[in-house]
Motif scaffolding. Structure first.
Motif, PDB file in Angstrom:
ATOM      1  N   GLU A 188       0.847  -1.184   0.000  1.00  0.00           N
ATOM      2  CA  GLU A 188       0.000   0.000   0.000  1.00  0.00           C
ATOM      3  C   GLU A 188       0.887   1.240   0.000  1.00  0.00           C
ATOM      4  O   GLU A 188       1.985   1.232   0.560  1.00  0.00           O
ATOM      5  CB  GLU A 188      -0.913   0.005   1.232  1.00  0.00           C
TER       6      GLU A 188
ATOM      7  N   THR B 166       1.631   7.501   2.621  1.00  0.00           N
ATOM      8  CA  THR B 166       0.975   8.792   2.429  1.00  0.00           C
ATOM      9  C   THR B 166       1.654   9.873   3.268  1.00  0.00           C
ATOM     10  O   THR B 166       2.369   9.571   4.224  1.00  0.00           O
ATOM     11  CB  THR B 166      -0.512   8.711   2.814  1.00  0.00           C
TER      12      THR B 166
ATOM     13  N   SER C 278      -2.586  14.519   4.716  1.00  0.00           N
ATOM     14  CA  SER C 278      -2.938  14.890   3.337  1.00  0.00           C
ATOM     15  C   SER C 278      -4.092  14.077   2.776  1.00  0.00           C
ATOM     16  O   SER C 278      -4.639  14.425   1.722  1.00  0.00           O
ATOM     17  CB  SER C 278      -1.721  14.726   2.421  1.00  0.00           C
ATOM     18  N   GLU C 279      -4.464  12.979   3.457  1.00  0.00           N
ATOM     19  CA  GLU C 279      -5.459  12.072   2.890  1.00  0.00           C
ATOM     20  C   GLU C 279      -6.800  12.754   2.617  1.00  0.00           C
ATOM     21  O   GLU C 279      -7.483  12.435   1.644  1.00  0.00           O
ATOM     22  CB  GLU C 279      -5.682  10.875   3.820  1.00  0.00           C
ATOM     23  N   SER C 280      -7.162  13.686   3.462  1.00  0.00           N
ATOM     24  CA  SER C 280      -8.470  14.336   3.305  1.00  0.00           C
ATOM     25  C   SER C 280      -8.396  15.680   2.592  1.00  0.00           C
ATOM     26  O   SER C 280      -9.409  16.372   2.460  1.00  0.00           O
ATOM     27  CB  SER C 280      -9.110  14.540   4.685  1.00  0.00           C
ATOM     28  N   THR C 281      -7.205  16.064   2.128  1.00  0.00           N
ATOM     29  CA  THR C 281      -7.053  17.346   1.448  1.00  0.00           C
ATOM     30  C   THR C 281      -7.514  17.233  -0.006  1.00  0.00           C
ATOM     31  O   THR C 281      -7.051  16.353  -0.741  1.00  0.00           O
ATOM     32  CB  THR C 281      -5.584  17.805   1.475  1.00  0.00           C
TER      33      THR C 281
ATOM     34  N   VAL D 263      -5.430  15.974  -3.633  1.00  0.00           N
ATOM     35  CA  VAL D 263      -4.266  15.121  -3.372  1.00  0.00           C
ATOM     36  C   VAL D 263      -4.572  13.698  -3.845  1.00  0.00           C
ATOM     37  O   VAL D 263      -5.614  13.136  -3.502  1.00  0.00           O
ATOM     38  CB  VAL D 263      -3.890  15.124  -1.875  1.00  0.00           C
ATOM     39  N   HIS D 264      -3.659  13.127  -4.625  1.00  0.00           N
ATOM     40  CA  HIS D 264      -3.902  11.833  -5.256  1.00  0.00           C
ATOM     41  C   HIS D 264      -2.767  10.856  -4.978  1.00  0.00           C
ATOM     42  O   HIS D 264      -1.616  11.250  -4.771  1.00  0.00           O
ATOM     43  CB  HIS D 264      -4.020  12.001  -6.780  1.00  0.00           C
ATOM     44  N   LEU D 265      -3.102   9.578  -5.027  1.00  0.00           N
ATOM     45  CA  LEU D 265      -2.138   8.495  -5.087  1.00  0.00           C
ATOM     46  C   LEU D 265      -2.314   7.816  -6.442  1.00  0.00           C
ATOM     47  O   LEU D 265      -3.289   8.060  -7.154  1.00  0.00           O
ATOM     48  CB  LEU D 265      -2.377   7.484  -3.962  1.00  0.00           C
TER      49      LEU D 265
ATOM     50  N   ASP E  99      -7.681   5.081  -8.626  1.00  0.00           N
ATOM     51  CA  ASP E  99      -6.744   6.208  -8.553  1.00  0.00           C
ATOM     52  C   ASP E  99      -6.482   6.766  -9.950  1.00  0.00           C
ATOM     53  O   ASP E  99      -6.503   7.987 -10.177  1.00  0.00           O
ATOM     54  CB  ASP E  99      -5.409   5.767  -7.936  1.00  0.00           C
TER      55      ASP E  99
END
Length: 409
Positions: A113, A116, A120-123, A126-128, A134
């Motif tokens: 996985e 991160t 930043s996960e909820s900003t 912002v992408h992975l 994705d």
């Protein structure tokens, strides 16, 4: 009761529907296993290949890179959209949201996985880039030709930057280390690769640590602010094994399942393969954790053979491959085979400023790793030389006009 249990077909459950998981199931059938096989995957999509995500899928020239596998014909049961949440090895049971799944033999193929950035996960923006979803979320970003900030100048960061530039986006790549691929390659080998960014029109900022990410901007620790229509984080991956806490399966300091040379775990009837598992390499005298496609393709054959050997009470096979991966970036095809961590000699074949070149690592006179940039023959020949362990003539290795295989003594 015990005799009945021995007589009924053993049920193999594979956790993970990526390449390693699917190939484990397919390899079992190819090896002649006739018992029930179930593959459990967390995503709802039909199992698919990941390398196209940062290339054809991202750029819209391909949609769903599904594996060309007829699961029904192979009598492989797929249970998709189902996460494994725990493992009760004493009961031979896998915990899921749909209830326990019983197994006789378990193959762990949960992959890795992405790491991160904290907070930043909820900003927004912002992408992975790890899954098909994705890639689907990122395609409109490229279509709109947004200003993109890529965090991380590793393999995935370079590949995404390549795709974003091809789509016409302005791209800034932020790397906390002093050079690209700092944790992967020596400084002198990575140095020519830094120039590839500017050559493609991307800006590379090294020694630049991200302080925080806000909607529309990336704030660096030195006070600079980078405007961004989108941020893509590519700072590495870790084995997806947190769900195994308390199961009794031994994990390494890196979070990987510590498999043995036959890819068996510390518990009976449980195997591990692909990005989630490390294995001992007699070839290199160390334990390897290989997060690359070829490992996920080759390892399942050993798992299937080991399961079949256990059924017949025979000696299991040994998994000790020459690691291999490739990357397409900035108009170049980069290939690597081997493991150079303990090499004592580094030899160049060509100049890093040229369009094509290679680097070879030797230990005690034998080739242990090769990196080839648009020199596929060097990679193919080098991979065979690593496998043979042949001693080489260093002068012939360093002559790019000679076939690498001619250096064998």
């Amino acid at each position: 009761m015990s005799e009945q249990r021995e007589q009924r077909p053993r049920h193999v459950v594979v956790v993970g529907a990526g390449l390693a998981g699917v190939q484990s199931a397919v390899a079992l059938r190819e090896a002649g296993f006739t018992g029930p096989v179930t593959v459990i995957g967390g995503e709802r999509h039909q199992p698919y290949d990941r390398p196209p995500l940062s290339k054809a899928v991202l750029l819209g020239s391909a949609e769903h890179p599904a594996f060309d596998v007829d699961f029904e014909a192979l009598d492989i049961t797929l249970r998709l959209g189902l996460d494994a949440t725990g493992l009760r090895t004493a009961d031979h049971a896998l915990d899921t949201a749909d209830g326990p799944v019983r197994y006789d033999v378990l193959v762990l193929a949960t992959g890795a996985e992405p790491v991160t950035l904290p907070g930043s996960e909820s900003t927004p923006g912002v992408h992975l880039l790890r899954t098909l979803d994705d890639a689907a979320r990122l395609r409109p970003v490229l279509d709109r030709q947004c200003d993109v900030v890529v965090v991380g100048a590793g393999w995935i960061g370079a590949e995404f930057a390549t795709a974003a530039r091809a789509a016409g986006c302005a791209v800034t790549v932020v790397e906390a280390a002093a050079r690209p691929l700092a944790g992967t390659l020596p400084a002198e080998v990575a140095a020519p690769m830094a120039d590839w960014y500017a050559g493609s029109g991307a800006e590379l900022l090294t020694g630049a640590r991200v302080e925080s990410i806000e909607e529309g901007a990336v704030l660096l620790a030195d006070g600079r602010t980078l405007p961004s229509g989108a941020v893509v984080v590519g700072i590495g991956a870790r084995p997806a094994t947190e769900w195994l806490a308390g199961s009794g399966i031994t994990l390494g300091p890196d979070g990987s399942v510590t498999a043995d040379s036959a890819l068996r775990t510390s518990l009976p009837d449980v195997y591990a393969v692909g990005d989630c598992a490390s294995f001992p390499s007699a070839r290199y005298g160390t334990r390897l954790l290989v997060h690359h496609w070829d490992n996920a393709l080759q390892g399942p054959r050993t798992v299937a053979a080991a399961i079949m050997a256990a059924e017949k009470r025979e000696q299991p096979p040994v998994y000790d491959p020459v690691p291999y991966f490739w990357s397409e970036q900035f108009g170049r095809f980069v290939q690597y085979a081997g493991h150079h961590a303990h090499a004592d000699t580094l030899l160049w074949r060509g100049d890093g400023a040229d369009a094509a070149w290679s680097v070879c690592w030797l230990r005690d006179g034998a080739l242990v790793a090769v990196l080839a940039v648009d020199r596929p023959r060097d990679l193919a020949q080098g991979r065979k030389l690593i496998g043979s362990g042949a001693a080489l003539d260093p002068e012939r290795v360093a002559d790019p006009a000679l076939p690498l295989k001619s250096a064998a003594l």
